[in-house]
Design a protein around this motif. Structure first.
Motif, mmCIF file in Angstrom:
data_model
loop_
_atom_site.group_PDB
_atom_site.id
_atom_site.type_symbol
_atom_site.label_atom_id
_atom_site.label_comp_id
_atom_site.label_asym_id
_atom_site.label_seq_id
_atom_site.Cartn_x
_atom_site.Cartn_y
_atom_site.Cartn_z
ATOM 1 N N SER A 7 26.573 2.771 -10.563
ATOM 2 C CA SER A 7 26.505 2.583 -8.550
ATOM 3 C C SER A 7 27.092 4.011 -8.356
ATOM 4 N N ARG A 8 26.775 3.931 -7.590
ATOM 5 C CA ARG A 8 27.228 4.982 -6.259
ATOM 6 C C ARG A 8 27.161 4.661 -5.004
ATOM 7 N N TYR A 9 28.222 5.014 -3.982
ATOM 8 C CA TYR A 9 28.616 4.318 -2.774
ATOM 9 C C TYR A 9 28.264 5.683 -2.202
ATOM 10 N N ASP A 10 28.036 5.979 -0.890
ATOM 11 C CA ASP A 10 27.987 6.408 0.222
ATOM 12 C C ASP A 10 28.642 6.598 1.901
ATOM 13 N N TYR A 11 29.103 6.939 1.568
ATOM 14 C CA TYR A 11 29.929 6.766 3.149
ATOM 15 C C TYR A 11 29.855 7.659 3.977
ATOM 16 N N GLU A 12 29.037 7.804 4.916
ATOM 17 C CA GLU A 12 28.370 9.238 6.040
ATOM 18 C C GLU A 12 28.569 9.192 6.829
ATOM 19 N N SER A 63 32.959 25.578 -7.651
ATOM 20 C CA SER A 63 34.315 25.012 -8.742
ATOM 21 C C SER A 63 34.227 23.478 -7.949
ATOM 22 N N ASN A 64 35.423 23.234 -7.194
ATOM 23 C CA ASN A 64 36.195 22.042 -5.977
ATOM 24 C C ASN A 64 35.469 21.113 -6.181
ATOM 25 N N GLN A 65 34.086 20.586 -6.901
ATOM 26 C CA GLN A 65 33.575 19.312 -6.417
ATOM 27 C C GLN A 65 33.450 17.798 -6.996
ATOM 28 N N GLY A 66 34.885 18.051 -6.578
ATOM 29 C CA GLY A 66 35.189 16.306 -6.669
ATOM 30 C C GLY A 66 36.717 16.351 -7.500
ATOM 31 N N TRP A 67 36.826 14.919 -7.644
ATOM 32 C CA TRP A 67 37.910 14.510 -8.347
ATOM 33 C C TRP A 67 37.495 13.473 -9.582
ATOM 34 N N ARG A 68 37.710 13.596 -10.710
ATOM 35 C CA ARG A 68 36.854 12.642 -11.945
ATOM 36 C C ARG A 68 38.733 11.601 -12.198
ATOM 37 N N GLY A 74 36.938 5.345 -21.449
ATOM 38 C CA GLY A 74 35.814 5.009 -21.248
ATOM 39 C C GLY A 74 34.944 5.232 -20.062
ATOM 40 N N SER A 75 35.520 4.236 -19.440
ATOM 41 C CA SER A 75 34.840 4.403 -18.031
ATOM 42 C C SER A 75 35.354 5.163 -17.251
ATOM 43 N N ARG A 76 34.713 5.707 -15.713
ATOM 44 C CA ARG A 76 34.892 6.985 -14.786
ATOM 45 C C ARG A 76 34.465 6.783 -13.195
ATOM 46 N N PHE A 77 35.379 6.981 -12.451
ATOM 47 C CA PHE A 77 34.883 7.293 -11.181
ATOM 48 C C PHE A 77 35.574 8.708 -10.153
ATOM 49 N N VAL A 78 34.331 8.666 -10.036
ATOM 50 C CA VAL A 78 34.839 10.456 -9.593
ATOM 51 C C VAL A 78 34.616 10.462 -8.130
ATOM 52 N N PHE A 79 35.325 10.931 -7.058
ATOM 53 C CA PHE A 79 34.867 10.700 -6.074
ATOM 54 C C PHE A 79 34.905 12.603 -5.076
ATOM 55 N N ARG A 80 33.742 12.805 -4.834
ATOM 56 C CA ARG A 80 33.456 13.903 -4.450
ATOM 57 C C ARG A 80 32.880 13.504 -2.830
ATOM 58 N N LEU A 81 33.254 14.680 -1.987
ATOM 59 C CA LEU A 81 32.923 15.343 -0.642
ATOM 60 C C LEU A 81 32.635 16.135 -1.015
ATOM 61 N N SER A 82 31.520 15.647 0.655
ATOM 62 C CA SER A 82 30.208 16.574 0.827
ATOM 63 C C SER A 82 29.799 16.624 1.898
ATOM 64 N N GLY A 83 28.226 17.429 2.751
ATOM 65 C CA GLY A 83 28.110 17.887 4.045
ATOM 66 C C GLY A 83 28.904 18.439 4.915
ATOM 67 N N GLY A 85 29.468 19.230 7.385
ATOM 68 C CA GLY A 85 29.156 19.889 8.327
ATOM 69 C C GLY A 85 29.663 19.465 9.770
ATOM 70 N N SER A 86 29.307 19.727 11.011
ATOM 71 C CA SER A 86 29.305 19.858 12.608
ATOM 72 C C SER A 86 28.809 18.331 13.012
ATOM 73 N N VAL A 87 28.573 17.587 12.389
ATOM 74 C CA VAL A 87 27.842 16.168 11.835
ATOM 75 C C VAL A 87 28.491 15.121 11.363
ATOM 76 N N GLY A 88 29.267 15.530 10.579
ATOM 77 C CA GLY A 88 30.385 14.909 9.693
ATOM 78 C C GLY A 88 30.478 15.117 8.332
ATOM 79 N N ALA A 89 31.394 14.380 7.425
ATOM 80 C CA ALA A 89 30.781 14.443 6.593
ATOM 81 C C ALA A 89 30.162 13.149 5.646
ATOM 82 N N THR A 90 30.560 13.561 3.931
ATOM 83 C CA THR A 90 29.500 12.360 3.575
ATOM 84 C C THR A 90 31.059 12.546 2.237
ATOM 85 N N ILE A 91 31.331 11.346 1.830
ATOM 86 C CA ILE A 91 32.142 10.780 0.672
ATOM 87 C C ILE A 91 31.879 9.895 -0.189
ATOM 88 N N ARG A 92 31.303 10.242 -1.040
ATOM 89 C CA ARG A 92 30.283 9.612 -2.124
ATOM 90 C C ARG A 92 31.067 9.136 -2.983
#
Length: 120
Positions: A7-12, A63-68, A74-83, A85-92
């Motif tokens: 699953s993926r959660y997007d916090y925009e 580089s610097n694509q997020g924390w794994r 074998g389970s995992r989760f990843v936090f990734r910061l993207s976008g 820009g001036s409007v705000g960030a998206t945390i995935r």
């Protein structure tokens, strides 16, 4: 045999400064030595790393694509910061878990990943 749950959660539109502060806090937690810690019963953290993407075609490295956060089962989760820009960030938040127990192969994805969501 078994089943992979994902699953993926997007916090925009997150405030850029708060998003960066959250990622910095993750960095601090990781650098304090979380590996080997049982975060919930059955979920022992194997390793945490900041991952890179290696393009197989042009051989570029991003580089610097997020924390794994990889668990010993074998389970995992990843936090990734993207976008950022001036409007705000998206945390995935990406969550993955393999399930081999036959009685759990038909469960809802939200149920299968609930412990990982709680840890994240």
């Amino acid at each position: 045999y078994g089943r992979n749950y994902y699953s993926r959660y997007d916090y925009e539109n997150v405030d850029k400064e708060k998003a960066m502060a959250m990622m910095a806090e993750l960095t601090n937690k990781i650098e304090s030595g979380l590996a080997g810690t049982e975060l919930l019963p059955g979920y022992t953290l194997g390793e945490c790393d900041e991952f890179e993407y290696h393009d197989p075609v042009d051989k570029s490295v991003s580089s610097n694509q997020g924390w794994r956060f990889n668990f010993t089962d074998g389970s995992r989760f990843v936090f990734r910061l993207s976008g950022t820009g001036s409007v705000g960030a998206t945390i995935r938040l990406y969550l993955e878990k393999y399930e081999s127990e036959e009685s759990k192969l038909s469960q809802l994805t939200a149920d299968a990943l609930s412990d990982l969501v709680q840890i994240a």
